[in-house]
Structures are given as C-alpha cells and as structure tokens.
Design a protein around this motif. Structure first.
Motif, PDB file in Angstrom:
ATOM      1  N   PRO A 289      54.656  55.063  51.803  1.00 41.38           N
ATOM      2  CA  PRO A 289      55.613  54.341  50.960  1.00 41.38           C
ATOM      3  C   PRO A 289      55.942  52.988  51.583  1.00 41.38           C
ATOM      4  CG  PRO A 289      56.306  56.614  51.301  1.00 41.38           C
ATOM      5  CD  PRO A 289      55.152  56.382  52.236  1.00 41.38           C
ATOM      6  N   GLY A 290      56.048  51.977  50.746  1.00 47.72           N
ATOM      7  CA  GLY A 290      56.315  50.644  51.265  1.00 47.72           C
ATOM      8  C   GLY A 290      55.043  49.852  51.487  1.00 47.72           C
ATOM      9  N   ILE A 291      53.893  50.540  51.559  1.00 49.06           N
ATOM     10  CA  ILE A 291      52.595  49.859  51.673  1.00 49.06           C
ATOM     11  C   ILE A 291      51.840  50.035  50.362  1.00 49.06           C
ATOM     12  CG2 ILE A 291      50.387  49.778  52.879  1.00 49.06           C
ATOM     13  CD1 ILE A 291      51.818  50.570  55.413  1.00 49.06           C
ATOM     14  N   GLY A 292      51.583  51.272  49.983  1.00 50.26           N
ATOM     15  CA  GLY A 292      50.989  51.566  48.677  1.00 50.26           C
ATOM     16  C   GLY A 292      49.770  50.724  48.370  1.00 50.26           C
ATOM     17  N   LEU A 293      48.792  50.734  49.259  1.00 49.53           N
ATOM     18  CA  LEU A 293      47.646  49.846  49.144  1.00 49.53           C
ATOM     19  C   LEU A 293      46.638  50.333  48.098  1.00 49.53           C
ATOM     20  CD1 LEU A 293      46.205  47.339  50.282  1.00 49.53           C
ATOM     21  CD2 LEU A 293      45.134  48.837  51.981  1.00 49.53           C
ATOM     22  N   THR A 294      46.369  49.513  47.110  1.00 47.19           N
ATOM     23  CA  THR A 294      45.278  49.774  46.172  1.00 47.19           C
ATOM     24  C   THR A 294      43.963  49.591  46.926  1.00 47.19           C
ATOM     25  OG1 THR A 294      46.504  49.115  44.202  1.00 47.19           O
ATOM     26  CG2 THR A 294      44.119  48.943  44.096  1.00 47.19           C
ATOM     27  N   THR A 295      43.026  50.520  46.725  1.00 46.28           N
ATOM     28  CA  THR A 295      41.841  50.505  47.583  1.00 46.28           C
ATOM     29  C   THR A 295      40.690  51.257  46.939  1.00 46.28           C
ATOM     30  OG1 THR A 295      41.088  51.006  49.841  1.00 46.28           O
ATOM     31  CG2 THR A 295      42.534  52.611  48.803  1.00 46.28           C
ATOM     32  N   ILE A 296      39.546  51.218  47.607  1.00 49.79           N
ATOM     33  CA  ILE A 296      38.387  52.027  47.254  1.00 49.79           C
ATOM     34  C   ILE A 296      38.284  53.143  48.281  1.00 49.79           C
ATOM     35  CG2 ILE A 296      35.885  52.085  46.955  1.00 49.79           C
ATOM     36  CD1 ILE A 296      37.302  50.498  44.796  1.00 49.79           C
ATOM     37  N   ASP A 297      38.175  54.373  47.811  1.00 51.92           N
ATOM     38  CA  ASP A 297      38.094  55.520  48.714  1.00 51.92           C
ATOM     39  C   ASP A 297      36.689  55.601  49.317  1.00 51.92           C
ATOM     40  OD1 ASP A 297      38.322  57.872  50.096  1.00 51.92           O
ATOM     41  OD2 ASP A 297      38.910  59.093  48.371  1.00 51.92           O
ATOM     42  N   SER A 298      36.599  55.441  50.636  1.00 51.08           N
ATOM     43  CA  SER A 298      35.302  55.495  51.315  1.00 51.08           C
ATOM     44  C   SER A 298      34.853  56.919  51.590  1.00 51.08           C
ATOM     45  CB  SER A 298      35.369  54.714  52.632  1.00 51.08           C
ATOM     46  OG  SER A 298      36.296  55.320  53.507  1.00 51.08           O
ATOM     47  N   ASP A 299      35.702  57.907  51.244  1.00 48.98           N
ATOM     48  CA  ASP A 299      35.324  59.318  51.376  1.00 48.98           C
ATOM     49  C   ASP A 299      34.872  59.628  52.804  1.00 48.98           C
ATOM     50  OD1 ASP A 299      35.040  61.857  50.392  1.00 48.98           O
ATOM     51  OD2 ASP A 299      33.125  61.517  49.408  1.00 48.98           O
ATOM     52  N   ALA A 300      35.613  59.078  53.787  1.00 48.77           N
ATOM     53  CA  ALA A 300      35.178  59.139  55.186  1.00 48.77           C
ATOM     54  C   ALA A 300      34.971  60.559  55.683  1.00 48.77           C
ATOM     55  CB  ALA A 300      36.191  58.413  56.072  1.00 48.77           C
ATOM     56  N   ALA A 301      35.868  61.478  55.333  1.00 47.33           N
ATOM     57  CA  ALA A 301      35.757  62.844  55.843  1.00 47.33           C
ATOM     58  C   ALA A 301      34.486  63.518  55.342  1.00 47.33           C
ATOM     59  CB  ALA A 301      36.981  63.660  55.445  1.00 47.33           C
ATOM     60  N   GLU A 333      35.317  55.380  44.512  1.00 52.67           N
ATOM     61  CA  GLU A 333      36.397  55.637  43.563  1.00 52.67           C
ATOM     62  C   GLU A 333      37.585  54.716  43.835  1.00 52.67           C
ATOM     63  OE1 GLU A 333      37.480  59.713  43.385  1.00 52.67           O
ATOM     64  OE2 GLU A 333      35.430  60.423  42.981  1.00 52.67           O
ATOM     65  N   LEU A 334      38.060  54.078  42.780  1.00 52.00           N
ATOM     66  CA  LEU A 334      39.220  53.194  42.879  1.00 52.00           C
ATOM     67  C   LEU A 334      40.494  54.018  42.935  1.00 52.00           C
ATOM     68  CD1 LEU A 334      40.425  50.270  42.650  1.00 52.00           C
ATOM     69  CD2 LEU A 334      40.487  50.667  40.168  1.00 52.00           C
ATOM     70  N   VAL A 335      41.361  53.674  43.884  1.00 50.66           N
ATOM     71  CA  VAL A 335      42.672  54.321  44.004  1.00 50.66           C
ATOM     72  C   VAL A 335      43.725  53.236  43.789  1.00 50.66           C
ATOM     73  CG1 VAL A 335      44.232  55.646  45.479  1.00 50.66           C
ATOM     74  CG2 VAL A 335      41.746  55.959  45.688  1.00 50.66           C
ATOM     75  N   VAL A 336      44.428  53.308  42.672  1.00 48.68           N
ATOM     76  CA  VAL A 336      45.406  52.276  42.319  1.00 48.68           C
ATOM     77  C   VAL A 336      46.788  52.674  42.816  1.00 48.68           C
ATOM     78  CG1 VAL A 336      46.495  51.004  40.435  1.00 48.68           C
ATOM     79  CG2 VAL A 336      44.062  51.622  40.297  1.00 48.68           C
ATOM     80  N   ARG A 337      47.389  51.782  43.570  1.00 45.81           N
ATOM     81  CA  ARG A 337      48.757  51.998  44.057  1.00 45.81           C
ATOM     82  C   ARG A 337      49.600  50.766  43.720  1.00 45.81           C
ATOM     83  NH1 ARG A 337      45.907  54.106  48.859  1.00 45.81           N
ATOM     84  NH2 ARG A 337      45.733  56.382  48.618  1.00 45.81           N
ATOM     85  N   THR A 338      50.638  50.528  44.491  1.00 47.68           N
ATOM     86  CA  THR A 338      51.628  49.526  44.097  1.00 47.68           C
ATOM     87  C   THR A 338      51.345  48.119  44.612  1.00 47.68           C
ATOM     88  OG1 THR A 338      52.978  50.133  46.015  1.00 47.68           O
ATOM     89  CG2 THR A 338      53.443  51.241  43.938  1.00 47.68           C
ATOM     90  N   SER A 339      50.259  47.904  45.363  1.00 44.88           N
ATOM     91  CA  SER A 339      50.004  46.570  45.927  1.00 44.88           C
ATOM     92  C   SER A 339      49.310  45.631  44.935  1.00 44.88           C
ATOM     93  CB  SER A 339      49.158  46.682  47.199  1.00 44.88           C
ATOM     94  OG  SER A 339      47.835  47.103  46.897  1.00 44.88           O
ATOM     95  N   THR A 340      49.004  46.148  43.724  1.00 41.86           N
ATOM     96  CA  THR A 340      48.396  45.294  42.710  1.00 41.86           C
ATOM     97  C   THR A 340      49.189  45.372  41.421  1.00 41.86           C
ATOM     98  OG1 THR A 340      46.886  47.131  42.150  1.00 41.86           O
ATOM     99  CG2 THR A 340      46.051  45.423  43.621  1.00 41.86           C
ATOM    100  N   ALA A 341      49.296  44.210  40.739  1.00 44.96           N
ATOM    101  CA  ALA A 341      50.041  44.123  39.484  1.00 44.96           C
ATOM    102  C   ALA A 341      49.591  42.847  38.765  1.00 44.96           C
ATOM    103  CB  ALA A 341      51.540  44.093  39.741  1.00 44.96           C
ATOM    104  N   PRO A 342      49.930  42.673  37.494  1.00 47.31           N
ATOM    105  CA  PRO A 342      49.567  41.436  36.793  1.00 47.31           C
ATOM    106  C   PRO A 342      50.221  40.225  37.479  1.00 47.31           C
ATOM    107  CG  PRO A 342      50.197  43.125  35.217  1.00 47.31           C
ATOM    108  CD  PRO A 342      50.539  43.651  36.571  1.00 47.31           C
ATOM    109  N   PRO A 343      49.551  39.074  37.432  1.00 49.75           N
ATOM    110  CA  PRO A 343      50.164  37.867  38.023  1.00 49.75           C
ATOM    111  C   PRO A 343      51.400  37.436  37.245  1.00 49.75           C
ATOM    112  CG  PRO A 343      48.183  37.299  36.779  1.00 49.75           C
ATOM    113  CD  PRO A 343      48.232  38.794  36.836  1.00 49.75           C
ATOM    114  N   ARG A 344      52.339  36.849  37.923  1.00 52.08           N
ATOM    115  CA  ARG A 344      53.600  36.476  37.265  1.00 52.08           C
ATOM    116  C   ARG A 344      53.417  35.421  36.190  1.00 52.08           C
ATOM    117  NH1 ARG A 344      57.978  34.914  41.585  1.00 52.08           N
ATOM    118  NH2 ARG A 344      56.219  33.653  42.304  1.00 52.08           N
ATOM    119  N   ASP A 345      52.415  34.524  36.424  1.00 53.96           N
ATOM    120  CA  ASP A 345      52.276  33.412  35.472  1.00 53.96           C
ATOM    121  C   ASP A 345      51.245  33.727  34.408  1.00 53.96           C
ATOM    122  OD1 ASP A 345      50.089  31.332  37.546  1.00 53.96           O
ATOM    123  OD2 ASP A 345      50.138  33.475  37.152  1.00 53.96           O
TER     124      ASP A 345
END
Length: 345
Positions: A289-301, A333-345
């Motif tokens: 929480p507080g980071i919520g990085l949108t990312t691609i899952d590299s399936d490391a495990a 696989e794309l994992v969408v979290r809170t670090s991405t959103a539409p631009p303000r302008d």
C-alpha cells in the motif's frame, strides 16, 4: 586431551544408519542418492529417514560425489542479489533443488561480465553438477566454458539472441507492448521509457515493445539506466525535470521504477496525478500500500522452478543422451495498480 570416541560422541556413519534401520549400507546409499531414480519401498524409506533423524546423520557431499562422479550441487549465478527481482526466483530454485536432494551454491556478479566468469570458474572447480544462469549478457562464452567441462546449463529469466541452452523466460517483448498499451489506453501521449542496457536481451525486447506501441508518436525520449533504484531515480529525474515532461513512464524493471517513484517525490510530483509509472517484474515491494506499482508479472517463481526442473532432467539423463535445447516462454501478464491513471490534461 584425547577426544572421546564413544558412539555418542563420534560422527555417525552410513553403517550406523543401516544398523539402526535394519537395512544394508547399499540401501542407505541408494536412499541418499534418491534424486537419481532408485526405487525403494515406502516403509524402507521411512525407516532410513527415521534412523538418519535419530542419529543426526550428515552425509558427506564429497564422498557421495566421488562415488558417482557428481556432487549433488547446483550453482546459481545472478546479476545482482540486491535487486528486488531476485528473492522469489532464488527461493523457487532453492526449493526445487533441495526437494530433489541438491544443494544450491549462489553467486552474484554485480552485473560485471568479468566477475561473472570468475564465479562460473569457481563453480566449475567445485564440480557442480549444473548451473542456472540468470546473469548472462549477450555473449555465450561462459556457457561454452561450462559445457566443455561437462556441466549442464539452463538460462532463467534472461535469454540470448541464439538458443544455445535450455531457456525459461517471460515474454519481454509482449510485456513491453502490454505496459505501453496500458498507458496509451489511459490517454497518455507524452510517454517516455527508462530502458536497461541493450546488451541484455530482455531489456532490449522491452524497449522494442515500447517502440512498436509508440511508433506513431515520434521523438519520445528514452533514457538508458542501470537496473538499480538509483539508476532509475537518476533517469527519471532527467526525464521529468524539463519544461514539458512526460505524463507516463514505462520502466524496464520494477527496481528502476521504484527509483522513478523516488524521483517524483524529489521533484514534488504526485503519482499518478502528475505522472503515471509502470514497471516490469511484479516484485513484492511494488504491491505494498502506498506504492501500488502497475507492472508486468515476470512470473519469477515459476520461471525458477521450471528452469530447475529442466536442469535436473539434463543432469539425470543417461550418459551420452543429447537433445536440442528448448525455449520455454511464459506469458506476460499486466497487473494494474494505483500508479497509473489518465493524465490530468
């Protein structure tokens, strides 16, 4: 003073285990080498296991290795153990190796090809049965060094331009495209990419994915950085501290993206209000929480587990058996979290 050589003080042997379990020494030896496919009744295995536990018996890896020209040891070479990416990968490889009766030896090259070769040479001198390479760059010299010494090799999470050994990776090109498409779907057109070194094929593939998805947006900036937090931080500052900064940045790794989040804080920018940030790897810290990085899952495990399975198959194959190397590509696989959103302008 002479040591007490009474049974309770001397180191237990295979003979002691055999006597306690009521089996022959040969049967105990087969149990210890169970990774090599010896058949044994479940009741016999349980008696030997109990005897080993009761006697606190520790088999000698060297003696076991000399008896069958192997050491039940697997080497693992990573680029930089400090990276946020490696914990899940290393843990999965260690778990799979130990489940098969192997010990894992870890080496971190610090992303230095010369140091990587030194680590590989050291592992060869230790007579490891096989090596999982995660630190390889574009050259295949290190693989040939191991192969000439009869040591099996598997590449995990990093591949080479040519398929020279069994390889397990996530689809970096598709992942780069998916992350960039996500930013564009939100309405971002002022985009930038923080790329890894082009000599590392997964980073090159991610950069190509970004380029393909932004081909109609000419002149987008790309900063090349080391795959570290500080590398990402410096690159992001360079991109953002300008008159018309990008509203969205795709980083080639989550580790660099974490540095990008720090750069935003340095410059007083809010994520995602002022700038959207996307990474690649799905590291654990990015989920906090507080980071919520949108990312691609590299399936490391799963990549680490499957790479270890392939390596063990090579190690345990009958003498003289040869098959062409295989490439296993895991979906991105794309994992969408809170670090991405539409631009303000």
């Amino acid at each position: 003073m002479q040591e007490d050589a009474s049974p309770e003080h001397r180191r237990p042997t295979i003979k002691d285990v055999a006597e306690r379990a009521g089996v022959t020494k040969a049967t105990v030896s087969k149990y210890l080498n169970r990774a090599h496919g010896y058949a044994m009744a479940a009741s016999t295995r349980e008696r030997i296991r109990a005897a080993i536990q009761e006697l606190d018996f520790q088999p000698s890896p060297l003696a076991r290795g000399l008896s069958r020209s192997a050491t039940s040891t697997i080497g693992l070479v990573v680029a930089d153990i400090r990276s946020q990416f490696y914990p899940d990968l290393v843990a999965s490889i260690q778990t799979a190796a130990e489940a098969a009766g192997y010990t894992l030896v870890l080496g971190s090259s610090g992303d230095d090809p010369g140091r990587e070769l030194d680590i590989i040479r050291s592992m060869a001198h230790r007579r490891v049965d096989g090596v999982v390479l995660v630190a390889v760059r574009s050259e295949s010299d290190h693989i040939e060094y191991l192969r000439r010494r009869g040591i099996q090799i598997v590449l995990a999470s990093r591949d080479l331009p040519d398929l020279v050994a069994d390889t397990v990776v996530v689809d970096s090109l598709a992942g780069g495209r998916a992350a960039t498409r996500h930013l564009r779907s939100l309405g971002h057109t002022r985009l930038a990419h923080v790329a890894g070194e082009a000599t590392v094929k997964p980073f090159a593939d991610r950069a190509r994915g970004f380029a393909l998805e932004t081909a109609d947006l000419p002149g987008l900036p790309v900063e090349v950085a080391t795959s570290t937090i500080e590398g990402g931080r410096a690159a992001a500052r360079s991109l953002l501290d300008v008159a018309s900064p990008p509203t969205g940045i795709f980083f080639a790794s989550d580790t660099m993206a974490l540095g990008g989040l720090m750069a935003c804080a340095d410059l007083g920018l809010r994520v995602p209000d002022d700038v959207s940030v996307a990474g690649f790897d799905n590291v654990t810290v990015g989920q906090l929480p507080g980071i919520g990085l949108t990312t691609i899952d590299s399936d490391a495990a799963r990549v680490g587990e499957r790479a270890t399975e392939l390596l063990l198959e090579r190690i345990l194959a009958p003498a003289g058996a040869t098959t062409d190397p295989v490439l296993i590509t895991r979906p991105a696989e794309l994992v969408v979290r809170t670090s991405t959103a539409p631009p303000r302008d």
